[in-house]
Motif scaffolding. Sequence first.
Motif, PDB file in Angstrom:
ATOM      1  N   VAL A 196       0.814  -1.206   0.000  1.00 38.38           N
ATOM      2  CA  VAL A 196       0.000   0.000   0.000  1.00 38.38           C
ATOM      3  C   VAL A 196       0.850   1.259   0.000  1.00 38.38           C
ATOM      4  O   VAL A 196       0.339   2.347  -0.192  1.00 38.38           O
ATOM      5  CB  VAL A 196      -0.954   0.014   1.214  1.00 38.38           C
ATOM      6  N   GLN A 197       2.176   1.153   0.235  1.00 39.04           N
ATOM      7  CA  GLN A 197       3.027   2.321   0.181  1.00 39.04           C
ATOM      8  C   GLN A 197       3.287   2.733  -1.271  1.00 39.04           C
ATOM      9  O   GLN A 197       3.755   3.830  -1.524  1.00 39.04           O
ATOM     10  CB  GLN A 197       4.348   2.033   0.905  1.00 39.04           C
ATOM     11  N   GLU A 198       3.007   1.879  -2.193  1.00 35.31           N
ATOM     12  CA  GLU A 198       3.119   2.207  -3.603  1.00 35.31           C
ATOM     13  C   GLU A 198       1.908   3.037  -4.018  1.00 35.31           C
ATOM     14  O   GLU A 198       0.825   2.902  -3.439  1.00 35.31           O
ATOM     15  CB  GLU A 198       3.151   0.938  -4.454  1.00 35.31           C
ATOM     16  N   PRO A 199       2.052   3.897  -5.018  1.00 33.04           N
ATOM     17  CA  PRO A 199       0.854   4.512  -5.595  1.00 33.04           C
ATOM     18  C   PRO A 199      -0.046   3.413  -6.141  1.00 33.04           C
ATOM     19  O   PRO A 199       0.401   2.553  -6.905  1.00 33.04           O
ATOM     20  CB  PRO A 199       1.416   5.397  -6.707  1.00 33.04           C
ATOM     21  N   VAL A 200      -1.289   3.417  -5.746  1.00 38.50           N
ATOM     22  CA  VAL A 200      -2.166   2.317  -6.131  1.00 38.50           C
ATOM     23  C   VAL A 200      -3.530   2.862  -6.535  1.00 38.50           C
ATOM     24  O   VAL A 200      -3.987   3.896  -6.039  1.00 38.50           O
ATOM     25  CB  VAL A 200      -2.310   1.293  -4.977  1.00 38.50           C
ATOM     26  N   CYS A 201      -4.156   2.162  -7.458  1.00 36.86           N
ATOM     27  CA  CYS A 201      -5.485   2.523  -7.954  1.00 36.86           C
ATOM     28  C   CYS A 201      -6.335   1.261  -7.955  1.00 36.86           C
ATOM     29  O   CYS A 201      -5.890   0.200  -8.403  1.00 36.86           O
ATOM     30  CB  CYS A 201      -5.364   3.101  -9.371  1.00 36.86           C
ATOM     31  N   TYR A 202      -7.555   1.358  -7.419  1.00 39.62           N
ATOM     32  CA  TYR A 202      -8.479   0.225  -7.399  1.00 39.62           C
ATOM     33  C   TYR A 202      -9.614   0.486  -8.380  1.00 39.62           C
ATOM     34  O   TYR A 202     -10.191   1.572  -8.413  1.00 39.62           O
ATOM     35  CB  TYR A 202      -9.074   0.034  -6.003  1.00 39.62           C
ATOM     36  N   ASN A 203      -9.929  -0.517  -9.172  1.00 42.35           N
ATOM     37  CA  ASN A 203     -11.054  -0.385 -10.090  1.00 42.35           C
ATOM     38  C   ASN A 203     -11.665  -1.759 -10.335  1.00 42.35           C
ATOM     39  O   ASN A 203     -11.018  -2.633 -10.928  1.00 42.35           O
ATOM     40  CB  ASN A 203     -10.618   0.248 -11.407  1.00 42.35           C
ATOM     41  N   GLY A 204     -12.881  -1.970  -9.856  1.00 43.47           N
ATOM     42  CA  GLY A 204     -13.526  -3.270 -10.010  1.00 43.47           C
ATOM     43  C   GLY A 204     -12.668  -4.352  -9.384  1.00 43.47           C
ATOM     44  O   GLY A 204     -12.143  -4.191  -8.276  1.00 43.47           O
ATOM     45  N   PRO A 205     -12.468  -5.481 -10.061  1.00 43.25           N
ATOM     46  CA  PRO A 205     -11.663  -6.570  -9.505  1.00 43.25           C
ATOM     47  C   PRO A 205     -10.166  -6.390  -9.744  1.00 43.25           C
ATOM     48  O   PRO A 205      -9.389  -7.315  -9.543  1.00 43.25           O
ATOM     49  CB  PRO A 205     -12.180  -7.792 -10.271  1.00 43.25           C
ATOM     50  N   PHE A 206      -9.746  -5.186 -10.166  1.00 41.29           N
ATOM     51  CA  PHE A 206      -8.360  -4.945 -10.534  1.00 41.29           C
ATOM     52  C   PHE A 206      -7.662  -4.033  -9.522  1.00 41.29           C
ATOM     53  O   PHE A 206      -8.258  -3.120  -8.966  1.00 41.29           O
ATOM     54  CB  PHE A 206      -8.268  -4.310 -11.924  1.00 41.29           C
ATOM     55  N   ARG A 207      -6.384  -4.319  -9.333  1.00 41.11           N
ATOM     56  CA  ARG A 207      -5.505  -3.471  -8.520  1.00 41.11           C
ATOM     57  C   ARG A 207      -4.357  -3.037  -9.422  1.00 41.11           C
ATOM     58  O   ARG A 207      -3.615  -3.868  -9.945  1.00 41.11           O
ATOM     59  CB  ARG A 207      -4.960  -4.240  -7.319  1.00 41.11           C
ATOM     60  N   ILE A 208      -4.205  -1.713  -9.614  1.00 42.21           N
ATOM     61  CA  ILE A 208      -3.157  -1.193 -10.482  1.00 42.21           C
ATOM     62  C   ILE A 208      -2.209  -0.364  -9.630  1.00 42.21           C
ATOM     63  O   ILE A 208      -2.648   0.507  -8.865  1.00 42.21           O
ATOM     64  CB  ILE A 208      -3.737  -0.331 -11.624  1.00 42.21           C
ATOM     65  N   SER A 209      -0.929  -0.647  -9.741  1.00 45.13           N
ATOM     66  CA  SER A 209       0.070   0.097  -8.985  1.00 45.13           C
ATOM     67  C   SER A 209       1.191   0.537  -9.921  1.00 45.13           C
ATOM     68  O   SER A 209       1.333   0.041 -11.040  1.00 45.13           O
ATOM     69  CB  SER A 209       0.643  -0.757  -7.843  1.00 45.13           C
ATOM     70  N   ILE A 210       1.988   1.504  -9.430  1.00 45.57           N
ATOM     71  CA  ILE A 210       3.148   1.978 -10.192  1.00 45.57           C
ATOM     72  C   ILE A 210       4.338   1.104  -9.815  1.00 45.57           C
ATOM     73  O   ILE A 210       4.792   1.114  -8.669  1.00 45.57           O
ATOM     74  CB  ILE A 210       3.473   3.453  -9.878  1.00 45.57           C
ATOM     75  N   ASP A 211       4.819   0.347 -10.755  1.00 45.39           N
ATOM     76  CA  ASP A 211       5.959  -0.526 -10.488  1.00 45.39           C
ATOM     77  C   ASP A 211       7.284   0.215 -10.659  1.00 45.39           C
ATOM     78  O   ASP A 211       8.235  -0.020  -9.913  1.00 45.39           O
ATOM     79  CB  ASP A 211       5.912  -1.729 -11.431  1.00 45.39           C
ATOM     80  N   ARG A 228       8.896   7.390 -18.564  1.00 48.10           N
ATOM     81  CA  ARG A 228       8.516   5.993 -18.756  1.00 48.10           C
ATOM     82  C   ARG A 228       7.919   5.471 -17.444  1.00 48.10           C
ATOM     83  O   ARG A 228       8.577   5.477 -16.401  1.00 48.10           O
ATOM     84  CB  ARG A 228       9.733   5.155 -19.152  1.00 48.10           C
ATOM     85  N   ILE A 229       6.670   5.006 -17.498  1.00 44.55           N
ATOM     86  CA  ILE A 229       5.994   4.458 -16.315  1.00 44.55           C
ATOM     87  C   ILE A 229       5.604   3.015 -16.595  1.00 44.55           C
ATOM     88  O   ILE A 229       4.945   2.709 -17.598  1.00 44.55           O
ATOM     89  CB  ILE A 229       4.746   5.266 -15.934  1.00 44.55           C
ATOM     90  N   THR A 230       6.019   2.136 -15.697  1.00 47.78           N
ATOM     91  CA  THR A 230       5.618   0.728 -15.775  1.00 47.78           C
ATOM     92  C   THR A 230       4.564   0.470 -14.707  1.00 47.78           C
ATOM     93  O   THR A 230       4.795   0.726 -13.520  1.00 47.78           O
ATOM     94  CB  THR A 230       6.822  -0.206 -15.554  1.00 47.78           C
ATOM     95  N   PHE A 231       3.413   0.001 -15.137  1.00 54.76           N
ATOM     96  CA  PHE A 231       2.297  -0.286 -14.238  1.00 54.76           C
ATOM     97  C   PHE A 231       2.234  -1.795 -13.980  1.00 54.76           C
ATOM     98  O   PHE A 231       2.583  -2.610 -14.835  1.00 54.76           O
ATOM     99  CB  PHE A 231       0.969   0.156 -14.854  1.00 54.76           C
TER     100      PHE A 231
END
Length: 452
Positions: A196-211, A228-231
Amino acid sequence: MLRTRLTAGLFLLALQCLSIEALSAQPATDRPAEQKTISAQVMQLIRQLDDNQRMVRQRAELELVELGKPVLSLLPAPELISSQSVREALQRVRLQIEKRAARDSIKASRINLQGRFSLQQVLQAIARQTENQLDWTQLTESQLKQNIEVQFVETPFWKVIDEMTVKLPLTYRINGPRDQLQFQLRSDSTTETAKVQEPVCYNGPFRISIDHLQCRPLAGSEDQELLRITFLIQVEPRLRPLFLSYAARKLKAEGAKGTILPPYNPGAKYELPLGEGGKNLKFTMQWILKSGQRPKTIQVHGNLEMELAAETLPIKFRDLFHSQGAIRRRGNVSVELVEAERNEQPDSQNLTVRIALSYDYGGPAFESHRTWIYHNRAYLQDVQGKKFWLDGSSQTTLESTGKIGVLYRFTGLPGSANPDQFTYLAPTLITAAPIELSFEKLELPEPKQAAP
């Protein structure tokens, strides 16, 4: 009259096996009584599908659809129905319920649990309420008995998991082939920080974070940088993602003052497969920064789409070596057990299972299904309930119109094991799930110098 009695009799025979499975999957104090009531209601409505009055038939069909997902395990296979009109009506009912269930299945699972419970009780409640399989076998008994206070009210699955990893020294990984979320203790020496210390976004059944987020000079330009951003996108274990698709123009980055960053390749479109058992996927986007107008933070938002095999249902063959030729049905797919063969080794055994599949209808869903049918999960099980997941190979053995055959090779089974049940997990519908991605105030790092 004879036809109706025969249909009801065959239906009752199939119902006895299916009811046992349905009850064991969802334990509840009133489940047997509830199941019995629904079964009687479904049987009555099926009889009404063969009524002489059109209004009665139409009303029965609508009521079956309204009963929803519990009806799927109670509907008789088409081959047990002699009336063509009833078969067609049941096919319409099954299709409508499956589509609705598939749409519901791509929503976020939600948890309701408030109070003080042991960690094991909390994990059991999460698994029961969401149908996501959790594995806590790597935690000790004392850890599982630890009491924690939780306040979950319609809380999405991934938010609950992230909150658990903050409250307790836990980390997790997704075991894709087994569709499990596996927990383990996060030691002080572990370099991985809480997710949870990562930038994270929740949408439906998905969890998207900034890797990973990186800036570097753009080759061939003196006043521009490449952002360049890797998600990392994670999917609830109960779902089976097939591939992710997105277009560069639909993922937008802008500075704090509304400055739009142009994408590095604005016309690019991507389609990324997740592969066998895939539940995690990294994808990358690149934008152009002007060095003289470099913002301190940016925001990223946009839309993606994930193709999912939704509403996976188990199809079981008990008494494996005496069930060859048996046909089982769940949803809109029928599976025939063609052959089962055991090959004993000095210290182990191998077991080969061949099945043949057919769908009620073809079209894009089936055509897509054919391309990854050999990735469908399957396992063996003994009378004590121990599961033996596929630890060998699988291959397509035959194809024809509307049918496909698959050969599963289970290798290295313990010589003392006696698996007598084969379970095939079949998705009933392929559907596209939209994903809305949104990150605010992402701090930009200093650009890395280009290599000399």
